[in-house]
Scaffold this active site. Sequence first.
Site, PDB file in Angstrom:
ATOM      1  N   LYS A 136      48.584  44.486  40.233  1.00 41.07           N
ATOM      2  CA  LYS A 136      49.000  44.092  38.878  1.00 41.07           C
ATOM      3  C   LYS A 136      50.505  44.142  38.696  1.00 41.07           C
ATOM      4  O   LYS A 136      51.088  43.303  38.027  1.00 41.07           O
ATOM      5  CB  LYS A 136      48.333  44.994  37.828  1.00 41.07           C
TER       6      LYS A 136
ATOM      7  N   LYS B 119      36.702  39.181  44.190  1.00 43.18           N
ATOM      8  CA  LYS B 119      35.795  39.762  43.189  1.00 43.18           C
ATOM      9  C   LYS B 119      35.922  39.024  41.847  1.00 43.18           C
ATOM     10  O   LYS B 119      36.983  38.492  41.521  1.00 43.18           O
ATOM     11  CB  LYS B 119      36.056  41.264  43.026  1.00 43.18           C
TER      12      LYS B 119
ATOM     13  N   LYS C 124      38.118  39.648  35.020  1.00 42.12           N
ATOM     14  CA  LYS C 124      38.412  39.248  33.641  1.00 42.12           C
ATOM     15  C   LYS C 124      39.722  38.493  33.539  1.00 42.12           C
ATOM     16  O   LYS C 124      39.922  37.704  32.656  1.00 42.12           O
ATOM     17  CB  LYS C 124      38.616  40.493  32.769  1.00 42.12           C
TER      18      LYS C 124
END
Length: 325
Positions: free
Chosen positions: A111, A192, A195
Amino acid sequence: MERVLSGVQPTGDIHIGNYLGAMRQFVQLQNEADCYFCIVNLHAITVPRDPQELLQKTYDLAALHLAIGLDPDKVTLFVQSEVRAHAEAAWLLQCVARMGELNRMIQFKEKGKGSESAVAGLFTYPVLQAADILLYQANRVPIGEDQKQHLELTREVAERFNRDYQDVLKIPEPLIGKVGARIMALDQPEKKMSKSADSDFNYITLLEDPKRIEKKLKRAVTDSENVIRYDPETKPGVSNLLVMNSLLTQTPIHTLVQQYEGEGYGRLKKDLIEIMMDHLTPIQQKYAEIRQSEELVRILKNGAEKANAVAEDTLRKMKDAMGIV
Ligand code: TYM
């Protein structure tokens, strides 16, 4: 009775990966353990968010917890920011966790991408997560595979605290399902489901419209072999469809593979569309009932009160051990 704690961020749309990897386990656990489920809004602000949207999503996610079948008389459902001990314990634990171990966290690397402008909270994020867990003296933490490293850090920080100060904190165990701990993206099955994906063909949300469920599953990436086999390495797309089917129908994968012998991917997808709609429709109906009700506010208030009592008790012990007035 064993204690269970888990948390979900009120960001993006909650998808079938969050559900099958973690939240569905919550529903089973409510009958066997003393469960605490936390909407982790303080974690959510480690990347920029629209404040109004965050507020709405916090209530949306609380309503979704109830819609999947959690009973507020059995579990404690609360919002992280309503229990001040989380932020306070996170500071204490930041003085126990090491820079080196936080530097190794994969989620931070992904991130933050080494950016100088990433906020400091993104770096210390796993310590707040450790506080969430340790404050409740949780024995078990139901999570998906991607949170395993954060759980290991939590255990190490707790062990160090107990060694360096006093034996105050329970060492928690991760609870990761054998199947479904890593639901893959529909459009890129080697990654994976997420969101924060760029395309919404990546996932199916729990509140997805039936037409979109159909469209997304029809478009799900498979392979050109047209043989239904379970092999996540070479056939990630087909294996992912089998996993979702298996979990939603509670049929072992090898049984499904036998049942689908001689069938093509069209049939596999058609069945999954139906299975998913059957599973999600009652959740969506319940969600619509609960989301705007006063009941939701009352449940969260009660949850925060119960959570505060437990968290404050551990926080006091931690402070006593550290010599903090
Ligand atoms: P979050 O909000 O990203 O995800 C919530 C839960 O869903 C699981 N999950 C998945 N499982 C299977 N397949 C997937 N593709 C998939 N994507 C997500 C996650 O593993 C998680 O269990 N840091 C946490 C939130 C957190 C927390 C905690 C969790 C904060 N404090 C304390 C447990 C205990 C997170 O970002 O989850």
